[in-house]
Design a protein around this motif. Structure first.
Motif, short mmCIF file in Angstrom:
data_model
loop_
_atom_site.label_atom_id
_atom_site.label_comp_id
_atom_site.label_asym_id
_atom_site.label_seq_id
_atom_site.Cartn_x
_atom_site.Cartn_y
_atom_site.Cartn_z
N ASP A 115 0.68 -1.30 0.18
CA ASP A 115 -0.02 -0.05 0.07
C ASP A 115 0.86 1.18 -0.03
N GLY A 116 2.17 1.11 -0.08
CA GLY A 116 3.08 2.46 -0.07
C GLY A 116 3.17 3.09 1.34
N LEU A 117 2.85 2.73 2.26
CA LEU A 117 2.51 3.35 3.70
C LEU A 117 3.63 2.84 4.41
N SER A 118 4.49 1.71 4.24
CA SER A 118 5.45 1.57 5.29
C SER A 118 6.79 1.24 4.32
N TRP A 119 7.69 1.68 4.95
CA TRP A 119 9.26 1.13 4.46
C TRP A 119 9.97 0.58 5.42
N THR A 120 10.53 -0.63 5.32
CA THR A 120 11.24 -1.49 5.99
C THR A 120 12.92 -1.53 5.53
N PHE A 121 13.74 -1.11 6.50
CA PHE A 121 15.14 -1.11 6.37
C PHE A 121 15.63 -2.25 7.25
N THR A 122 16.57 -3.05 6.72
CA THR A 122 17.39 -3.83 7.40
C THR A 122 18.77 -3.46 7.72
N LEU A 123 19.31 -3.40 8.75
CA LEU A 123 20.64 -3.05 9.20
C LEU A 123 21.76 -4.30 8.97
N LYS A 124 22.72 -3.73 8.05
CA LYS A 124 24.06 -4.57 8.01
C LYS A 124 24.40 -5.30 9.17
N GLU A 125 25.06 -6.69 9.17
CA GLU A 125 25.77 -7.03 10.54
C GLU A 125 26.85 -6.51 10.55
N HIS A 194 6.38 4.30 9.02
CA HIS A 194 4.91 4.35 8.70
C HIS A 194 4.69 5.85 8.27
N LEU A 195 4.07 5.86 7.06
CA LEU A 195 3.95 7.01 6.51
C LEU A 195 2.54 7.66 6.55
N LYS A 196 2.21 8.98 6.26
CA LYS A 196 0.88 9.25 6.29
C LYS A 196 0.19 9.01 4.76
N LYS A 197 1.12 9.24 3.80
CA LYS A 197 0.62 8.77 2.53
C LYS A 197 2.00 8.01 1.74
N ASN A 512 0.08 15.03 1.33
CA ASN A 512 -0.87 13.76 1.70
C ASN A 512 -1.73 13.38 0.46
N THR A 513 -0.82 13.52 -0.67
CA THR A 513 -1.59 13.28 -1.90
C THR A 513 -0.91 12.27 -2.72
N ASP A 514 -1.57 11.33 -3.33
CA ASP A 514 -1.30 10.22 -3.97
C ASP A 514 -0.74 10.52 -5.53
N GLY A 515 0.21 10.02 -6.08
CA GLY A 515 0.54 10.28 -7.33
C GLY A 515 1.83 9.82 -7.81
N THR A 516 2.19 9.84 -9.06
CA THR A 516 3.69 9.42 -9.55
C THR A 516 4.56 10.88 -9.24
N SER A 517 5.83 10.57 -9.27
CA SER A 517 6.56 11.72 -9.22
C SER A 517 6.44 12.74 -9.97
#
Length: 574
Positions: A115-125, A194-197, A512-517
């Motif tokens: 849904d584009g509302l969450s971004w997950t990052f994993t730290l390097k070991e 977690h993002l607003k949009k 808070n508006t959806d759309g392409t760049s």
């Protein structure tokens, strides 16, 4: 990002090379009139060097505003910060091109939810602080939390925070029991935002200093600037504010986790109180073969331009067109009438201002801080003469029957003659409108703090480099003229204090508006253009920097975003 000498690019950003001829030459078919867009070819001094060891002497006319990554919105701090802190992603520079976002502490540039509302990052070991303590996701989250405490950190970058679904979170100090639910740490190596949009350019925001890890037990708030805990290849050995800084190797930095920083010198020694005229003379004369500077335009004086072609100098000149623009900010709380601001803009002799910067070798006149390489760019047709000539009669006509301030202050950072001399031009131009201008010198390390305070002058030169993604309209337009995180007033990088109930609300809603760049870029460009037409800022110069280095210095490139020598790759021949 603000430049006292003010970030960065999307993982899928297509690098746009600066195509052009040699310095001072036009592209085929282009005009040589002042203000024409003529991209000068970048030059990297003695690239391909990989020898380790030695010391780089960094000559500077003033101290850094701060070394605290949580309180920094400045390119000089971001440049030196590459040496002692790391972030989830990193803006990797290439001379003459917008930077590209690459993984840094994270294993990749982030994974987005469906849904584009969450971004997950994993730290390097294996990533560690300078004391050998492992860097965890909690340290990343705490670094972000600190930047919400705007009552403590007045210059904390806010682009990432504005994108987060953070509610009314105000940082870890005012209410220690408050929880930043917008950032989760399900385990020691995972960070979830977690993002607003949906925000496709979020990997670029993750390269901002918000995500530099800070161990909570070592947080000394405003004193943290004296010794930020290193997660990068170097750490602070000594720091005498206003005088000197020395960085030495961090024994717990593992180069296997960090392909972005070559970390060639053993040490960096910073002199923080050398006049720009002296810096320029020393570099041109090569009196210290290990020396460089981070000062704007390489600390070169206007009279030094011709010396760059000298046989003993020209091979030591790193240069490149930047994503950096200088503007004249007009305090809209003092100069309230848009017609009066427009009159001031039309009266300016921008050709003469360009001369104060050193002429076309050092920049080009621009009609907007935005440019056609940005996604979705829509040109704003200002009534400024593109060649920089003043329109004095039109300016006088706008003021007829108006009640406007007859005296104004112009504030300038006191470390560069061009800033003061620009004020002198403004002073002379506005005298023709019946406006007296008082020039007010402001200590360079405090310049942007003053612009954010009640001591804000009526006018002042501001610089901005790139935004969090130099190809994104939003990440330049929003900080420059957008509202605060609540949409109730001007934003903290908005040094003109522009706020319009209609236009500012449109900008706030666009967050808070959806759309392409491309689609959102067009909307941001149009909203920014509406604001720009009321002249809260007057576009001046897009910078082309020339920075002379010592004869032992290698891999010296001018960063498109940093506007100075990129410290992450520089080396020194021993």
């Amino acid at each position: 990002m603000k430049t006292p000498a003010r970030a960065l690019a999307l993982s899928v950003l297509i690098a746009m090379a600066a195509t052009g001829c040699g310095a001072g030459q036009s592209q085929p078919g282009s005009s040589q009139t002042p203000g024409s867009v003529t991209e000068l070819a970048p030059n990297v001094v003695k690239s391909g060097f990989n020898g380790k060891g030695g010391n780089i002497n960094v000559l500077m006319s003033s101290d850094f505003q701060t070394l605290d990554p949580g309180n920094s919105n400045y390119v000089q701090t971001a440049n030196v910060g590459q040496l002692y802190y790391r972030t989830l992603t990193m803006a990797k520079e290439t001379a003459g091109q917008p930077p590209t976002v690459v993984p840094d502490l994270a294993t990749d540039t982030g994974k987005v939810s469906d849904d584009g509302l969450s971004w997950t990052f994993t730290l390097k070991e294996g990533v560690k602080f300078e004391d050998g303590t492992p860097i965890t996701s909690a340290d990343i989250k705490y670094g972000v939390e600190r930047t919400f405490a705007q009552d403590v950190y007045t210059q904390a970058p806010q682009e990432l925070n504005a994108a987060l679904d953070a509610g009314g979170y105000k940082g870890p100090y005012k209410d220690p029991s408050a929880v930043l639910k917008a950032v989760e740490t399900p385990d020691d190596r995972t960070v979830v935002f977690h993002l607003k949009k949906p925000f496709a350019e979020f990997p670029a925001l993750a390269s901002r200093s918000n995500t530099a890890p800070v161990p909570k037990t070592k947080d000394t708030r405003l004193d943290y600037t004296n010794h930020p805990v290193s997660s990068g290849p170097y750490m602070v050995e000594s720091y005498n504010r206003g005088k000197s800084l020395k960085l030495v190797r961090n024994p717990h930095w593992d180069p296997a986790t960090d392909p972005n920083r070559s970390a060639l010198p053993d040490t960096f020694s910073f002199s923080l109180s050398t006049s720009q005229a002296t810096i320029s003379q020393q570099l041109l004369a090569d009196s210290d073969p290990n020396a460089i500077t981070l000062d704007s335009n390489g600390a070169l004086q206007t009279s030094d331009s011709a010396k760059l072609a000298d046989a003993k100098v020209k091979d030591r000149v790193a240069s490149g067109l930047l994503g950096c623009n200088d503007v004249l900010s007009l305090n809209t709380e003092k100069i309230k009438d848009p017609d009066v601001r427009k009159a001031i803009a039309l009266a300016l002799d921008r050709q003469s201002i360009l001369v104060q910067y050193g002429g076309r070798r050092f920049g080009e006149l621009t009609q907007s801080p935005l440019n056609s390489k940005m996604r979705g760019y829509v040109e704003t047709e200002l009534e400024l003469d593109p060649t920089g000539k003043p329109k004095l009669e039109e300016a006088k006509k706008l003021l007829e029957g108006k009640d406007y301030p007859k005296s104004l202050t112009y504030g300038y950072a006191n470390n560069r003659d061009a800033f003061k001399n620009t004020g002198t031009v403004v002073q002379q131009n506005l005298k023709a409108l019946g406006i007296d201008v008082e020039l007010v010198a402001i200590p360079a390390p405090n310049y942007y703090s003053v612009l954010a305070s009640e001591q804000l002058p009526d006018m002042g030169r501001s610089g901005w480099c790139g935004g969090a993604d130099p190809a994104s309209i939003r990440t330049s337009a929003d900080p420059l003229l957008g509202p605060n995180n609540e949409g109730t007033s001007y934003g903290f990088s908005n040094t003109s204090r522009y706020f319009d109930p209609v236009v500012s609300k449109a900008m706030f809603d666009l967050r808070n508006t959806d759309g392409t760049s491309e689609e959102l870029g067009k909307k941001w460009s149009e909203a920014f253009g509406s604001a720009l037409k009321t002249y809260p800022i007057v576009p001046l110069i897009r910078s082309h920097t020339n920075s002379v280095v010592g004869s032992n210095v290698r891999n010296a490139q001018v960063g498109y975003f940093f506007g100075g020598i990129d410290l992450s790759i520089v080396g020194v021949e021993q």
